[in-house]
Design a protein around this motif. Structure first.
Motif, short mmCIF file in Angstrom:
data_model
loop_
_atom_site.label_atom_id
_atom_site.label_comp_id
_atom_site.label_asym_id
_atom_site.label_seq_id
_atom_site.Cartn_x
_atom_site.Cartn_y
_atom_site.Cartn_z
N ILE A 194 0.82 -1.22 0.00
CA ILE A 194 0.00 0.00 0.00
C ILE A 194 0.86 1.27 0.00
CG2 ILE A 194 -1.74 1.32 1.31
CD1 ILE A 194 -3.01 -1.43 2.01
N ARG A 228 -2.95 -9.68 -6.97
CA ARG A 228 -3.04 -9.08 -5.63
C ARG A 228 -2.82 -7.57 -5.69
NH1 ARG A 228 0.35 -10.37 -0.66
NH2 ARG A 228 -0.47 -8.33 -0.03
N VAL A 253 -5.69 -4.92 -4.56
CA VAL A 253 -5.51 -3.86 -3.56
C VAL A 253 -5.78 -2.49 -4.18
CG1 VAL A 253 -3.77 -2.68 -2.17
CG2 VAL A 253 -3.97 -5.16 -2.06
N PHE A 285 -9.42 -1.95 -4.43
CA PHE A 285 -10.21 -2.02 -3.20
C PHE A 285 -10.33 -0.66 -2.53
CE2 PHE A 285 -10.68 -2.61 1.39
CZ PHE A 285 -11.75 -3.49 1.45
N TYR A 286 -9.23 0.07 -2.48
CA TYR A 286 -9.18 1.33 -1.74
C TYR A 286 -9.57 2.51 -2.63
CZ TYR A 286 -6.80 -1.37 1.83
OH TYR A 286 -6.49 -2.30 2.79
N CYS A 293 -12.02 -0.48 7.00
CA CYS A 293 -10.70 -0.62 7.62
C CYS A 293 -10.66 -0.11 9.05
CB CYS A 293 -9.63 0.07 6.79
SG CYS A 293 -9.25 -0.85 5.31
N SER A 329 -5.12 -4.45 6.30
CA SER A 329 -4.65 -3.28 5.57
C SER A 329 -3.21 -2.94 5.95
CB SER A 329 -5.60 -2.10 5.84
OG SER A 329 -5.18 -0.96 5.15
N LYS A 363 -2.74 -5.80 2.53
CA LYS A 363 -3.73 -6.54 1.73
C LYS A 363 -5.00 -5.72 1.57
CE LYS A 363 -2.28 -10.71 4.12
NZ LYS A 363 -2.74 -11.36 5.34
N ARG A 364 -5.95 -6.30 0.83
CA ARG A 364 -7.28 -5.69 0.78
C ARG A 364 -7.83 -5.69 2.20
NH1 ARG A 364 -10.05 -6.42 -4.43
NH2 ARG A 364 -12.02 -6.70 -3.34
N GLY A 365 -8.45 -4.59 2.59
CA GLY A 365 -8.92 -4.50 3.97
C GLY A 365 -10.25 -5.17 4.19
N THR A 366 -10.27 -6.50 4.14
CA THR A 366 -11.53 -7.19 4.42
C THR A 366 -11.44 -7.84 5.80
OG1 THR A 366 -10.66 -9.08 3.21
CG2 THR A 366 -12.19 -7.67 2.04
#
Ligand SMILES: Cc1cc2nc3c(=O)[nH]c(=O)nc-3n(C[C@H](O)[C@H](O)[C@H](O)COP(=O)(O)O)c2cc1C
Ligand code: FES
Lengths: 163, 616
Positions: free
Chosen positions: A21, A52, A56, A59-60, B303, B312, B316-319
């Motif tokens: 991130i 991946r 990511v 997703f954000y 998150c 997060s 990673k994806r914040g799940t």
């Protein structure tokens, strides 16, 4: 972005846990958005599968996968602004700029975004253009403010919250 | 700069600072965070220039502080000594303040706060009703210290609690003290902090993490932001004490990227702590080491949920994931991880310093201390308010908040944002604490407090929150992903005038299912705004469905637009704006709206310069 800037970012984060991130954030800060190519380079550079990296990045809400307008308009749609009529101001902006929230204008002069609470609820409904705040916005006032940013430089117009 | 090597060094340093600072008794505290939105920086610059012009800049100090709380008077400043409160400041006012207040010791009447009822001017900040009813514990330094100066914090007793804990208390004793104080998590759920720390302390592991949750997701709340911007060291000292108590040697602050000033102030604070030896190895010569990192969030409400937050941080994806294992058992990279909210941590130092009995003497039986609220919406005094637990909603709204402006009537208060509920008028005398709020179906939440008046439509508010949770649902579990979407569609049908009684029944059924079966707190609480508005304002839903009317005149599709002939100035703007060509009449003629053609978009109402378009 110059490849060297990206290489530097990759070097800085390679092998560090939890670095995807921040690496994406830094890369985006360099060039304004994340192109498919940039994502691929980050994936290879950090040794993280492309799926991946893409997962990511999508997703954000902070990551952008396409070019952005020059001036970012953030329309607050937080609760305080909502109850004081943010919806009408947003609708007026969308009509004036001819884009829906989340998109750049055709000439790439503006980027229209919504945010949840700018932390200036006393200005509700509030909008922020680049670093300047404008309070108590109505469909009638937003048009005037836009004019300051059309044709002018990056710092066209000083904030005048009274407007 | 000094570097602390032993416990005594902090106290010595404080003594030295206080001696040096004795001469600086006069100062003006200018808010430079929230008030920047209304030009505080220009005012501050002009004030500094004026002082410099008169050669007063050494004798009279300008302290650039965090939020004073009284945001509706923004930009604000307080002159000391005298505690003189000035509001709505403009750069031009600087000269008069310097001439009158600094040089001649007089107040500038026109910049003072006027009591709305009596128009009487109030000089002292602490005597303004907005402040006099509050109890400022967490916010005690906000608006007072320069948040970029660790010395300011140390002068006011900062890091004394940490050095006390390290020198005189075992980690377990710190845990017990916090437990006895009755402090409960301020992130929303209200879990006892001492208990969480005890579990964390008992975990056997060679690596533990402490995480500060500064994601502040409630869209309409800014308490945590104000604390981080205005007094970051209060949170950081709380983290040091917490890390010592649970045995963590590494920490993260997960902060919303939308808070650039908070991030900047945290970065400065961490650097100063490192320089003074308050971070790193063997702090103050003790067997305690702690490293701290800042992680910027990337824009996802979910998150804020602790397991998503950890995902997060791990990049990673914040799940979210299923608990157990709880973060305390298996958190960041599998290590025990304790997660606490900003405001929770900001309470810790004061408890260690003054003792748990002192803290437990404030508040109600099961909710101790104070709670910070971000008060906004249809209220006169918008801002940041810290109330002792147990204060009534009435006192917060009408005494501190100054009541509802424009002669309107109070309708309901919303707490807890998208996870919370609405509290109608009949509960105005409810004491605000975790249990009382839960009893009426609302929650304490993280501190968002939005006031609605009679012009707010509750169905519209339920739809608003559902729009938010639906778009923020991470999509991992079906009840939340599909349920919020279906509920939103049902609410849209109702506000569009297409709703039926079957829709209402389905809405209630779906709300229950989503609440009971979602994976994480996001889905489990998403139906709350719907459930509470239905409980207290069912009539309003029925008016939308059965009579196709919106009593608050908010839902566009249910309104009738007509031209008020006495107000119409015949300018033709409405007709030009109408996308359906439903407005007849030429320039210099009274206009008319053809109801059969009207698509109820509201454009005419928006563009009319004379407010001649009436809604009914
Ligand atoms: C959807 C969702 C969002 C949340 N957002 C936050 C938040 O923004 N800040 C926060 O401190 N806690 C938030 N929480 C609560 C955290 O999961 C966690 O309980 C809290 O940080 C623990 O700290 P505390 O015990 O000090 O309250 C959220 C929970 C859920 C389910
Ligand atoms: S809700 Fe818009 S600034 Fe807070």
């Amino acid at each position: 972005m110059s490849t060297s800037a990206l290489t530097e970012i990759i070097e800085r984060y390679r092998g560090k846990p939890g670095s995807l991130i921040p690496a994406l954030q830094k890369a985006q800060a360099e060039m304004g958005y994340l192109s498919g190519e940039t994502l691929e380079q980050i994936s290879t550079g950090l040794g993280i599968p492309f799926s991946r990296v893409f997962g990511v990045a999508t997703f954000y809400s902070q990551f952008y996968l396409s070019p952005r307008g020059k001036h970012t308009i953030k329309v607050c749609v937080g609760t305080a602004c909502h109850v004081r009529g943010a919806g009408a101001a947003l609708q007026a902006l969308e009509e004036k700029l001819g884009v829906k929230a989340g998109n750049p204008t055709e000439d790439l002069n503006f980027q229209l975004e919504t945010v949840a609470c700018l932390g200036t609820c006393f200005l509700a409904p509030a909008i922020m253009i680049d670093k300047d705040y404008y309070g108590e916005q109505t469909p009638k006032t937003v048009g005037k403010i836009l004019k300051k940013y059309i044709g002018g430089g990056a710092d066209a117009g000083t904030p005048d919250p009274e407007e | 700069m000094a570097r602390f090597k032993t416990f005594k060094d902090i106290a010595k340093y404080r003594e030295k600072l206080n001696k040096e600072r004795d001469s600086e008794a006069t100062a003006i505290r200018v808010c430079m965070t929230g008030c920047r939105a209304k030009g505080a920086d220009a005012f501050s610059e002009s004030l500094k220039a004026e002082l410099k012009k008169r050669g007063l800049e050494k004798k009279f100090k300008v302290i650039e502080t965090g939020c004073h709380g009284f945001c509706s008077m923004s930009p604000v400043a307080v002159v000391e000594p005298g505690n003189i409160f000035y509001g709505n400041l403009k750069p031009e006012d600087a000269e008069e303040i310097v001439e009158e207040t600094v040089v001649n010791g007089r107040t500038v009447e026109r910049l003072l706060f006027a009591d709305p009822a009596t128009q009487e001017k109030i000089v002292k900040e602490k005597e303004i009703p907005f402040y006099s009813h509050q109890k400022r514990l967490v916010l005690k330094n906000c608006g007072v210290v320069d948040p970029r100066e660790i010395d300011d914090y140390i002068c006011r007793g900062g890091y004394a609690a940490f050095s006390k804990a390290l020198e005189t208390m075992k980690p377990e004793e710190v845990v017990e003290e916090i437990l006895k104080s009755g402090l409960r998590g301020r992130g929303g759920a209200g879990f006892p902090t001492g208990l969480k720390w005890r579990f964390a302390n008992k975990e056997r592991s060679d690596k533990k993490f402490l995480v500060c949750n500064a994601d502040e997701g409630d869209p309409g709340a800014f308490m945590d932001r104000a604390v981080l911007e205005g007094d970051p060291h209060a949170v950081l000292e709380g983290m040091l004490i917490g890390a010592y108590a649970i045995g963590a040697d590494e920490g993260y602050i997960y902060v919303r990227a939308e808070y650039p000033i908070a991030i900047a102030h945290l970065n400065i604070a961490l650097k100063q702590m490192e320089e003074l030896g308050l971070l790193g190895r063997n702090i103050l010569g003790a067997k305690f080491s702690f490293d701290l990192h800042i992680k910027e969030g990337a824009g996802a409400f979910v998150c804020g949920e602790e397991t998503a937050l950890m995902a997060s941080i791990e990049g990673k994806r914040g799940t979210p994931r299923v608990r157990p294992p709880f973060p305390i058992q298996s958190g960041l990279w599998g290590h025990p991880t304790c997660i606490n909210n900003v405001e929770t941590l900001a309470n810790v130092a004061a408890i260690i310093e003054n003792g748990s009995d002192w803290y437990a003497s404030m508040g109600t039986e099961k909710s101790k201390g104070t709670k910070v609220f971000a008060l906004a919406g249809m209220i006169r005094n918008t801002g940041l308010v810290e109330a002792p637990m147990g204060m009534t909603l009435r006192e917060i709204i009408f005494e501190v908040g100054g009541g509802i402006p424009n002669g309107k009537k109070f309708k309901a208060a919303l707490t807890g944002g998208p996870s919370g509920g609405c509290i109608p008028e009949q509960f105005l005398d409810l004491p605000i604490d975790y249990d009382s709020l839960a009893k009426v179906g609302a929650i304490m939440g993280s501190g968002g407090l939005i006031i609605m008046d009679e012009s707010t439509c509750v169905v519209d508010i339920a739809k608003y929150f559902m729009t938010f949770t639906q778009s923020e649902s991470c999509g991992k579990c079906v009840p939340c992903r599909m349920g919020t979407k279906r509920m939103l569609e049902l609410l849209e049908r109702i506000t569009d005038g297409k709703g039926t009684m079957e829709d209402l029944a389905l809405l209630e059924e779906t709300a229950d299912i989503v609440k009971d079966t979602s994976l994480c707190g996001l889905g489990q609480t998403a139906p709350n705004p719907v459930i509470t508005t239905l409980k207290y304002f069912r009539d309003e839903y029925l008016a939308h469905i059965e009579q196709k009317k919106c009593p608050a005149l908010k839902c566009k599709a249910l309104l009738t637009y007509t031209v008020a002939e006495d107000k119409c100035k015949k300018c033709h703007k409405c007709a030009e704006s109408c996308p359906a060509n439903a407005i007849s009449g030429q320039k210099k003629e009274i206009h008319k709206i053809d109801q059969a053609k009207c698509v109820k978009c509201g454009m005419c109402h928006t563009v009319c310069p004379f407010d001649a378009i009436e809604l009914s």
